[in-house]
Design a protein around this motif. Structure first.
Motif, PDB file in Angstrom:
ATOM      1  N   VAL A  88       0.832  -1.202   0.000  1.00 56.22           N
ATOM      2  CA  VAL A  88       0.000   0.000   0.000  1.00 56.22           C
ATOM      3  C   VAL A  88       0.871   1.257   0.000  1.00 56.22           C
ATOM      4  CG1 VAL A  88      -1.622   1.372   1.365  1.00 56.22           C
ATOM      5  CG2 VAL A  88      -2.003  -1.079   1.082  1.00 56.22           C
ATOM      6  N   GLY A  89       1.860   1.288   0.900  1.00 57.77           N
ATOM      7  CA  GLY A  89       2.715   2.459   1.011  1.00 57.77           C
ATOM      8  C   GLY A  89       3.474   2.746  -0.264  1.00 57.77           C
ATOM      9  N   LEU A 104      -7.118  -2.577  -3.337  1.00 50.90           N
ATOM     10  CA  LEU A 104      -6.841  -3.206  -2.046  1.00 50.90           C
ATOM     11  C   LEU A 104      -8.019  -4.050  -1.593  1.00 50.90           C
ATOM     12  CD1 LEU A 104      -5.001  -3.535   0.425  1.00 50.90           C
ATOM     13  CD2 LEU A 104      -6.029  -1.445   1.359  1.00 50.90           C
ATOM     14  N   TYR A 105      -9.239  -3.588  -1.902  1.00 55.64           N
ATOM     15  CA  TYR A 105     -10.433  -4.292  -1.438  1.00 55.64           C
ATOM     16  C   TYR A 105     -10.865  -5.429  -2.359  1.00 55.64           C
ATOM     17  CZ  TYR A 105     -11.022  -1.445   2.636  1.00 55.64           C
ATOM     18  OH  TYR A 105     -10.829  -0.876   3.873  1.00 55.64           O
ATOM     19  N   THR A 106      -9.931  -5.890  -3.206  1.00 59.78           N
ATOM     20  CA  THR A 106     -10.147  -7.162  -3.901  1.00 59.78           C
ATOM     21  C   THR A 106      -9.843  -8.339  -2.966  1.00 59.78           C
ATOM     22  OG1 THR A 106      -7.876  -7.109  -4.770  1.00 59.78           O
ATOM     23  CG2 THR A 106      -9.623  -6.222  -6.192  1.00 59.78           C
ATOM     24  N   ALA A 107      -9.410  -8.045  -1.751  1.00 59.41           N
ATOM     25  CA  ALA A 107      -9.040  -9.097  -0.794  1.00 59.41           C
ATOM     26  C   ALA A 107     -10.105 -10.181  -0.616  1.00 59.41           C
ATOM     27  CB  ALA A 107      -8.684  -8.468   0.553  1.00 59.41           C
ATOM     28  N   GLY A 159       1.422   1.126  -9.431  1.00 61.89           N
ATOM     29  CA  GLY A 159       0.739   1.349  -8.163  1.00 61.89           C
ATOM     30  C   GLY A 159      -0.518   0.520  -8.034  1.00 61.89           C
ATOM     31  N   ASP A 160      -1.253   0.383  -9.152  1.00 61.67           N
ATOM     32  CA  ASP A 160      -2.468  -0.438  -9.132  1.00 61.67           C
ATOM     33  C   ASP A 160      -2.139  -1.908  -8.885  1.00 61.67           C
ATOM     34  OD1 ASP A 160      -3.831   1.870  -9.628  1.00 61.67           O
ATOM     35  OD2 ASP A 160      -4.271   1.428 -11.732  1.00 61.67           O
ATOM     36  N   LEU A 161      -1.081  -2.394  -9.520  1.00 62.48           N
ATOM     37  CA  LEU A 161      -0.656  -3.779  -9.295  1.00 62.48           C
ATOM     38  C   LEU A 161      -0.247  -4.001  -7.837  1.00 62.48           C
ATOM     39  CD1 LEU A 161       1.418  -4.680 -12.494  1.00 62.48           C
ATOM     40  CD2 LEU A 161      -0.801  -5.600 -11.810  1.00 62.48           C
ATOM     41  N   LEU A 162       0.427  -3.014  -7.257  1.00 64.19           N
ATOM     42  CA  LEU A 162       0.804  -3.125  -5.847  1.00 64.19           C
ATOM     43  C   LEU A 162      -0.435  -3.122  -4.957  1.00 64.19           C
ATOM     44  CD1 LEU A 162       3.931  -0.778  -5.812  1.00 64.19           C
ATOM     45  CD2 LEU A 162       3.912  -3.250  -5.412  1.00 64.19           C
ATOM     46  N   GLY A 163      -1.476  -2.398  -5.379  1.00 62.47           N
ATOM     47  CA  GLY A 163      -2.737  -2.438  -4.638  1.00 62.47           C
ATOM     48  C   GLY A 163      -3.353  -3.825  -4.653  1.00 62.47           C
ATOM     49  N   ALA A 165      -1.655  -6.590  -5.087  1.00 62.04           N
ATOM     50  CA  ALA A 165      -0.769  -7.403  -4.249  1.00 62.04           C
ATOM     51  C   ALA A 165      -1.099  -7.206  -2.771  1.00 62.04           C
ATOM     52  CB  ALA A 165       0.690  -7.042  -4.521  1.00 62.04           C
ATOM     53  N   GLY A 166      -1.444  -5.966  -2.395  1.00 64.37           N
ATOM     54  CA  GLY A 166      -1.872  -5.705  -1.017  1.00 64.37           C
ATOM     55  C   GLY A 166      -3.140  -6.460  -0.674  1.00 64.37           C
ATOM     56  N   GLY A 167      -4.084  -6.508  -1.630  1.00 64.49           N
ATOM     57  CA  GLY A 167      -5.309  -7.276  -1.418  1.00 64.49           C
ATOM     58  C   GLY A 167      -5.029  -8.758  -1.238  1.00 64.49           C
TER      59      GLY A 167
END
Length: 307
Positions: A88-89, A104-107, A159-163, A165-167
């Motif tokens: 995220v950061g 991120l909320y694809t988790a 950045g979107d891909l990292l989001g 990955a965060g999910g």
């Protein structure tokens, strides 16, 4: 027998408040980035929240026990939680708060896939498979075309891909808790492992990457206090308290409003640009999350209408 209740007005109001506060965290990190580097923000907020949780544990006479090997899954969830916010950061350096709020909320999508693979009782229904396909289709749509915002942020795709990955890391944390002795531990113990892991790992990452900008003023300290006390401490305690009383599936349906609020706050407070592909793709992702997380509620509502 599950004695948890259906949602009432109190629970609905608290969930709406939680969704608003959770949606603001990406905006808060982005808005404070010039004064406190994102990774350092996340490390500091985790450390402050860990102190608060530690004080609460002392009050309740709870401790980070090593009995039953609980420290092993504790270290794992600490690592996964740290990875989530590391993604995220770093992701917020390249993309907008509204984009991060969606990806991120694809988790829940990844968590549902993990549960399907691991537990026969958690097999996905056809409606949930449809939701997964819809969500991934939405991700493809958001990446398929970039408008003027891509010119201003050429590495937005990263950045979107990292989001995403965060999910995935968030989903992995959920699964690690579900399939370990932490599932029987007090919520404060699980949260403390997560916060301590995030503090140590993100602080090391911030120092290693040189993301150590720290300019303390009224604005930056206020935003950091909001993230530490309100988001990382108070909201999680309220969430765990609600889970003890109300049906998790109903709470999960309402929590899907968080990315919607996230987009709204990103556009309103940060002037995040919205292009056509992102709007369409976001709606597809949100629809997919609703079908996956709220499938039981949707099917029950359908039965009531048919009766």
């Amino acid at each position: 027998m599950d004695t948890r209740k259906e949602l009432d007005g109190r629970a609905t109001g608290l969930m709406l408040m939680l969704c608003v506060l959770w949606a603001l965290q990406q905006v808060a990190i982005k808005a404070n980035a010039q004064d406190i580097a994102p990774l350092l923000q996340l490390a500091l907020r985790s450390g402050i929240a860990a102190v608060l949780v530690g004080l609460l544990m002392l009050f309740r006479r709870e401790r980070l026990t090593v009995k039953g090997g609980i420290w092993r899954p504790g270290l794992l969830v600490g690592l996964l939680f740290a990875l989530e916010y590391l993604f995220v950061g770093e992701g917020l350096r390249y993309t907008t708060a509204s984009h991060m709020g969606i990806f991120l909320y694809t988790a829940p999508i990844f968590a549902a896939l993990g549960l399907h693979w691991k537990l026969p009782s958690e097999r996905l229904r056809p409606i949930q498979w449809g939701g997964i396909l819809l969500a991934f289709g939405g991700i493809v749509v958001t990446f398929a075309g970039r408008g003027d915002s891509a010119t201003d942020m050429p590495l937005m795709w990263l950045g979107d891909l990292l989001g995403i990955a965060g999910g995935m890391a968030w989903a992995a944390t959920t699964l690690a808790v579900r399939f370990s002795s932490l599932s029987r531990a007090p919520a404060t113990v699980t949260l403390q492992y997560q916060l301590l892991g995030a503090f140590v790992i993100l602080l090391v990452a911030a120092l290693a990457t040189g993301e150590t900008t720290l300019q303390l003023n009224v604005r930056s300290v206020s935003i950091l206090a909001f993230q530490s006390v309100v988001v990382s401490f108070v909201t999680f305690l309220i969430w765990f308290a609600l889970l003890k009383v109300y049906l998790a599936s109903r709470l999960g349906v309402l929590s899907f409003l968080t990315p919607l609020f996230g987009i709204g706050f990103g556009v309103w407070l940060m002037n995040d640009p919205l292009d056509f592909n992102f709007v369409v793709g976001s709606l597809m992702v949100l629809g997919g999350i609703l079908l996956v997380s709220g499938s039981e509620w949707l099917l029950q509502a359908r039965r009531r209408m048919a009766a």
